[in-house]
Scaffold this active site. Structure first.
Site, PDB file in Angstrom:
ATOM      1  N   SER A 104      -1.607   0.101   5.156  1.00  0.00           N
ATOM      2  CA  SER A 104      -2.934  -0.311   4.704  1.00  0.00           C
ATOM      3  C   SER A 104      -3.241  -1.700   5.236  1.00  0.00           C
ATOM      4  O   SER A 104      -2.333  -2.489   5.511  1.00  0.00           O
ATOM      5  CB  SER A 104      -2.971  -0.332   3.168  1.00  0.00           C
ATOM      6  OG  SER A 104      -4.155  -0.931   2.690  1.00  0.00           O
ATOM      7  N   TYR A 117       0.224  -2.999  -4.999  1.00  0.00           N
ATOM      8  CA  TYR A 117      -0.125  -2.216  -3.812  1.00  0.00           C
ATOM      9  C   TYR A 117       0.055  -3.040  -2.543  1.00  0.00           C
ATOM     10  O   TYR A 117       0.681  -2.586  -1.573  1.00  0.00           O
ATOM     11  CB  TYR A 117      -1.567  -1.713  -3.934  1.00  0.00           C
ATOM     12  CG  TYR A 117      -1.952  -0.716  -2.867  1.00  0.00           C
ATOM     13  CD1 TYR A 117      -1.522   0.609  -2.949  1.00  0.00           C
ATOM     14  CD2 TYR A 117      -2.751  -1.087  -1.792  1.00  0.00           C
ATOM     15  CE1 TYR A 117      -1.883   1.525  -1.981  1.00  0.00           C
ATOM     16  CE2 TYR A 117      -3.113  -0.178  -0.824  1.00  0.00           C
ATOM     17  CZ  TYR A 117      -2.677   1.132  -0.910  1.00  0.00           C
ATOM     18  OH  TYR A 117      -3.026   2.032   0.052  1.00  0.00           O
TER      19      TYR A 117
END
EC number: 1.1.1.162
Length: 212
Positions: A104, A117
């Site tokens: 990501s 995350y």
């Protein structure tokens, strides 16, 4: 020959209808013993995409141990474990292979409420580089794709607030979130011989977010 793995039976059933002939495995990747047994029986494989992830968003001061552990188990531990199993199969066959880990943009840019995350995706990027270093002599390439927000079900849930999504889109030079095909096409490139000299790299699919 393609094998799809998910812990959600409904998703696998839908995929099998969409892509007749695909093989499916239903299990939770956080369960190491079940994963080892299932993948050892299903292999050998020559290509691998690690795409499973969880996004448990909590403000830093409210991060729970349970959320941290679940995220580490899936976003990092499962990638390491599945890649070990598949890479050993590749080495035993003596064939070149390619592994793509879906990371990501959050691995490289701090985002509010994304402490867990961001951290797990950053760890995934470094794990992928070490994998590339150690598996390279076996002719196995390892890369990551690092998308911005992607319009999956998870992406829509986490970015459904117009005020939140507008703030993010305003930081993306191309002015939009990624679609699933944007990520798929990047993965296909990294799996293919067209990227035969690319390993240990992160391919940004972020519409320019990281340069803004």
């Amino acid at each position: 020959r393609v094998t799809a793995l998910s812990r959600t039976a409904g998703d696998l059933e839908s995929l099998a209808r969409e892509c007749p002939g695909i093989e499916t495995l239903c299990l939770d990747l956080a369960d190491w013993e079940a994963t080892e047994a299932a993948l050892s029986a299903a292999g050998p494989f020559e290509l691998l995409v690690n795409n499973a992830a969880v996004a448990q968003l909590q403000p830093f001061l409210e991060v729970t141990r349970a959320a941290l552990q679940r995220s580490l188990d899936v976003n990092l531990g499962a990638v390491l474990h599945v890649s070990q199993i598949v890479a050993r199969q590749m080495i035993a066959q003596g064939v070149p292979g390619a592994i793509v880990n879906v990371s990501s943009q959050a691995s490289q840019r701090a985002l509010r409420d994304h402490a867990i995350y961001c951290s797990t995706k950053s760890a995934l990027d470094m794990l992928s580089k070490v994998m590339a270093l150690e598996l390279g002599p076996h002719k196995i390439r390892v890369n990551t794709v690092n998308p911005t927000v992607v319009m999956t079900d998870m992406g829509r849930i986490n970015w459904s607030d117009p005020q939140k999504s507008a703030a993010m889109i305003n930081r993306i030079p191309l002015g939009k979130f990624a679609e699933v095909d944007d990520v798929v096409n990047s993965i296909l490139f990294l799996l293919s011989d067209k990227s035969a000299m690319t390993t240990g790299s992160s391919l940004m699919v972020d519409g320019g977010f990281l340069v803004s």
